[in-house]
Design an enzyme around this catalytic site. Structure first.
Site, PDB file in Angstrom:
ATOM      1  N   SER A  11       0.896  -1.573  -0.035  1.00 34.20           N
ATOM      2  CA  SER A  11      -0.039  -0.278   0.275  1.00 34.20           C
ATOM      3  C   SER A  11       0.477   0.910   0.184  1.00 34.20           C
ATOM      4  O   SER A  11       1.715   1.600   0.894  1.00 34.20           O
ATOM      5  CB  SER A  11      -0.610   0.248   1.561  1.00 34.20           C
ATOM      6  OG  SER A  11      -1.423   1.556   1.789  1.00 34.20           O
ATOM      7  N   HIS A  36      -1.031  -1.348  -4.233  1.00 31.77           N
ATOM      8  CA  HIS A  36      -2.424  -1.263  -3.857  1.00 31.77           C
ATOM      9  C   HIS A  36      -2.683   0.543  -2.988  1.00 31.77           C
ATOM     10  O   HIS A  36      -1.637   1.510  -3.029  1.00 31.77           O
ATOM     11  CB  HIS A  36      -2.400  -1.743  -2.582  1.00 31.77           C
ATOM     12  CG  HIS A  36      -4.137  -1.290  -2.407  1.00 31.77           C
ATOM     13  ND1 HIS A  36      -4.838  -2.024  -2.360  1.00 31.77           N
ATOM     14  CD2 HIS A  36      -3.802  -0.939  -0.443  1.00 31.77           C
ATOM     15  CE1 HIS A  36      -6.472  -1.736  -1.120  1.00 31.77           C
ATOM     16  NE2 HIS A  36      -4.977  -0.870  -0.679  1.00 31.77           N
ATOM     17  N   ASP A  38      -4.484   3.842  -1.924  1.00 30.65           N
ATOM     18  CA  ASP A  38      -5.333   3.955  -1.386  1.00 30.65           C
ATOM     19  C   ASP A  38      -5.960   5.524  -1.771  1.00 30.65           C
ATOM     20  O   ASP A  38      -5.545   6.375  -1.773  1.00 30.65           O
ATOM     21  CB  ASP A  38      -4.820   4.318  -0.418  1.00 30.65           C
ATOM     22  CG  ASP A  38      -5.126   2.164   0.513  1.00 30.65           C
ATOM     23  OD1 ASP A  38      -5.966   2.027   0.676  1.00 30.65           O
ATOM     24  OD2 ASP A  38      -4.456   2.604   0.400  1.00 30.65           O
ATOM     25  N   MET A  40      -8.680   8.764  -0.413  1.00 31.97           N
ATOM     26  CA  MET A  40      -9.991   8.871   0.590  1.00 31.97           C
ATOM     27  C   MET A  40      -9.655  10.519   0.696  1.00 31.97           C
ATOM     28  O   MET A  40      -9.237  11.826   0.048  1.00 31.97           O
ATOM     29  CB  MET A  40      -9.019   8.614   1.815  1.00 31.97           C
ATOM     30  CG  MET A  40      -8.154   7.170   2.102  1.00 31.97           C
ATOM     31  SD  MET A  40      -7.238   7.714   3.519  1.00 31.97           S
ATOM     32  CE  MET A  40      -6.417   5.855   3.703  1.00 31.97           C
ATOM     33  N   HIS A  69      -7.928   1.278  -4.344  1.00 38.80           N
ATOM     34  CA  HIS A  69      -8.935   1.533  -3.268  1.00 38.80           C
ATOM     35  C   HIS A  69      -9.759   2.555  -3.409  1.00 38.80           C
ATOM     36  O   HIS A  69      -9.165   3.347  -2.949  1.00 38.80           O
ATOM     37  CB  HIS A  69      -8.839   0.346  -2.592  1.00 38.80           C
ATOM     38  CG  HIS A  69      -9.184  -0.188  -0.900  1.00 38.80           C
ATOM     39  ND1 HIS A  69      -8.471  -0.126  -0.204  1.00 38.80           N
ATOM     40  CD2 HIS A  69     -10.726   0.748  -0.973  1.00 38.80           C
ATOM     41  CE1 HIS A  69      -9.569   0.581   1.121  1.00 38.80           C
ATOM     42  NE2 HIS A  69     -10.866  -0.074   0.712  1.00 38.80           N
ATOM     43  N   MET A  71     -11.623   4.875  -1.383  1.00 34.54           N
ATOM     44  CA  MET A  71     -12.420   4.982   0.261  1.00 34.54           C
ATOM     45  C   MET A  71     -13.401   6.514  -0.373  1.00 34.54           C
ATOM     46  O   MET A  71     -13.204   7.569   0.516  1.00 34.54           O
ATOM     47  CB  MET A  71     -11.639   5.322   0.722  1.00 34.54           C
ATOM     48  CG  MET A  71     -10.945   3.475   1.537  1.00 34.54           C
ATOM     49  SD  MET A  71      -9.716   3.594   1.822  1.00 34.54           S
ATOM     50  CE  MET A  71      -8.603   3.382   1.393  1.00 34.54           C
ATOM     51  N   MET A 140     -11.514  -5.822   4.950  1.00 33.62           N
ATOM     52  CA  MET A 140     -11.309  -4.973   5.568  1.00 33.62           C
ATOM     53  C   MET A 140     -10.791  -5.496   7.017  1.00 33.62           C
ATOM     54  O   MET A 140     -12.330  -6.128   7.357  1.00 33.62           O
ATOM     55  CB  MET A 140     -12.034  -3.763   5.850  1.00 33.62           C
ATOM     56  CG  MET A 140     -12.032  -2.946   4.747  1.00 33.62           C
ATOM     57  SD  MET A 140     -10.291  -1.903   3.468  1.00 33.62           S
ATOM     58  CE  MET A 140      -9.534  -1.132   4.803  1.00 33.62           C
ATOM     59  N   ASP A 176      -7.085  -6.001   3.705  1.00 33.80           N
ATOM     60  CA  ASP A 176      -6.087  -4.959   3.555  1.00 33.80           C
ATOM     61  C   ASP A 176      -6.420  -4.006   5.105  1.00 33.80           C
ATOM     62  O   ASP A 176      -7.711  -4.412   5.878  1.00 33.80           O
ATOM     63  CB  ASP A 176      -7.447  -3.611   2.413  1.00 33.80           C
ATOM     64  CG  ASP A 176      -6.522  -2.539   2.932  1.00 33.80           C
ATOM     65  OD1 ASP A 176      -5.400  -2.276   3.587  1.00 33.80           O
ATOM     66  OD2 ASP A 176      -6.956  -1.715   2.119  1.00 33.80           O
TER      67      ASP A 176
HETATM   68  C1  DX5 Z   1      -6.108   2.117   5.131  1.00 33.73           C
HETATM   69  C2  DX5 Z   1      -5.962   1.088   3.849  1.00 33.73           C
HETATM   70  C3  DX5 Z   1      -4.728   0.747   3.967  1.00 33.73           C
HETATM   71  C4  DX5 Z   1      -3.865   0.543   4.622  1.00 33.73           C
HETATM   72  C5  DX5 Z   1      -3.452  -0.561   5.381  1.00 33.73           C
HETATM   73  O1  DX5 Z   1      -7.699   2.783   4.509  1.00 33.73           O
HETATM   74  O2  DX5 Z   1      -6.837   1.105   2.615  1.00 33.73           O
HETATM   75  O3  DX5 Z   1      -4.515   0.233   2.631  1.00 33.73           O
HETATM   76  O4  DX5 Z   1      -2.644   1.558   4.548  1.00 33.73           O
HETATM   77  O5  DX5 Z   1      -1.908   0.273   5.937  1.00 33.73           O
HETATM   78  P1  DX5 Z   1      -0.928  -1.202   7.337  1.00 33.73           P
HETATM   79  O6  DX5 Z   1      -1.042  -2.428   6.315  1.00 33.73           O
HETATM   80  O7  DX5 Z   1      -1.104  -0.018   7.482  1.00 33.73           O
HETATM   81  O8  DX5 Z   1      -2.077  -1.424   7.869  1.00 33.73           O
HETATM   82 ZN    ZN Z   2      -6.360   0.030   1.059  1.00 31.02          ZN
END
Ligand code: DX5
Ligand code: ZN
Length: 226
Positions: A11, A36, A38, A40, A69, A71, A140, A176
């Site tokens: 990620s 990956h 992310d 947000m 991903h 969010m 998740m 994740d």
């Molecule tokens: C959080 C993200 C994850 C995050 C995971 O909302 O979706 O992908 O980066 O981080 P770790 O592996 O540190 O839990």
């Molecule tokens: Zn993620």
């Protein structure tokens, strides 16, 4: 039950963003299978990361798949932008809106692989009726928003149930949140084939550690029991 190939997906939320390009190149060389990504919005989750322009700028640094991903809510207005920015798969949250199947159709219309993510409090029933519309199911194991959180134990049982629900369908099962070499074997045994890891790979942001850390997760996952 089919055995899906193990994929390690760092990620990049845990990257040093002042050196984001170098981090991508280092992770690529270190053996990442997917990236990956992310996204947000500060609304669906209590944090803001980056958008399609940043994603597009790093897209040229690797030919490996971008596992995006989202969010964000609403999500439909942004699907085309992330498709054009170079996503290979686009995962939307089941909780992000009332018309999940419409979002999946929009991803398909862009020619991208479709994914659905479910938060820890969301039952698997939320995806039962759209299994034929997805290429990837993301369970998740934290409440999304931040890296570095602890794995929520209940996710393990949910993953076992998700694996049974998928059956022989060609759907990847992804986890994740709080993933590391310590729980990868149990996760793989439960049915996970795509391992997202931020802190466990990028923690400390020392590129010399990336290859051994990716290898450790992969080795643990490959030691899954049948
Ligand atoms: C959080 C993200 C994850 C995050 C995971 O909302 O979706 O992908 O980066 O981080 P770790 O592996 O540190 O839990
Ligand atoms: Zn993620």
């Amino acid at each position: 039950m089919t055995t899906r190939p193990i994929r390690i997906a760092p990620s990049i939320l845990s990257a040093d963003f002042s050196r984001l390009g170098d981090e991508i190149v280092a992770l690529d060389a270190a053996g990442a299978d997917y990236f990956h990504v992310d996204i947000m919005d500060g609304h669906f989750v209590p944090n803001i990361s980056f958008g399609p322009m940043v994603m597009q700028s790093i897209r040229k640094l690797t030919i490996k798949p971008f596992d995006v991903h989202l969010m964000i809510a609403p999500v439909d207005p942004y699907i085309t932008a992330f498709a054009k920015a170079g996503a290979d798969s686009i995962t939307v949250h089941a909780e992000a809106g009332p018309h999940l199947q419409r979002s999946l159709q929009a991803i398909k219309a862009e020619g991208k692989r479709t994914g659905v993510a479910i938060n820890p409090a969301t039952p698997l029933a939320a995806v039962e009726n759209i299994l034929d519309d997805i290429d990837l199911l993301l369970v998740m194991s934290i409440n999304p928003g931040f890296g570095g959180q602890a794995f929520i134990p209940h996710a393990m049982e949910k993953i076992r149930q998700a694996n049974a629900l998928i059956g022989n369908r060609p759907i990847e099962l992804e986890v994740d949140g709080g993933v590391s070499a310590d729980n990868a074997r149990e996760l793989a045994t439960a049915g996970i084939n795509v391992f997202v890891a931020g802190t466990a790979i990028l923690g400390g942001n020392d590129a010399t550690t990336y290859a051994p850390r990716i290898a450790a997760i992969r080795q643990a996952a490959n030691s899954r029991s049948a």
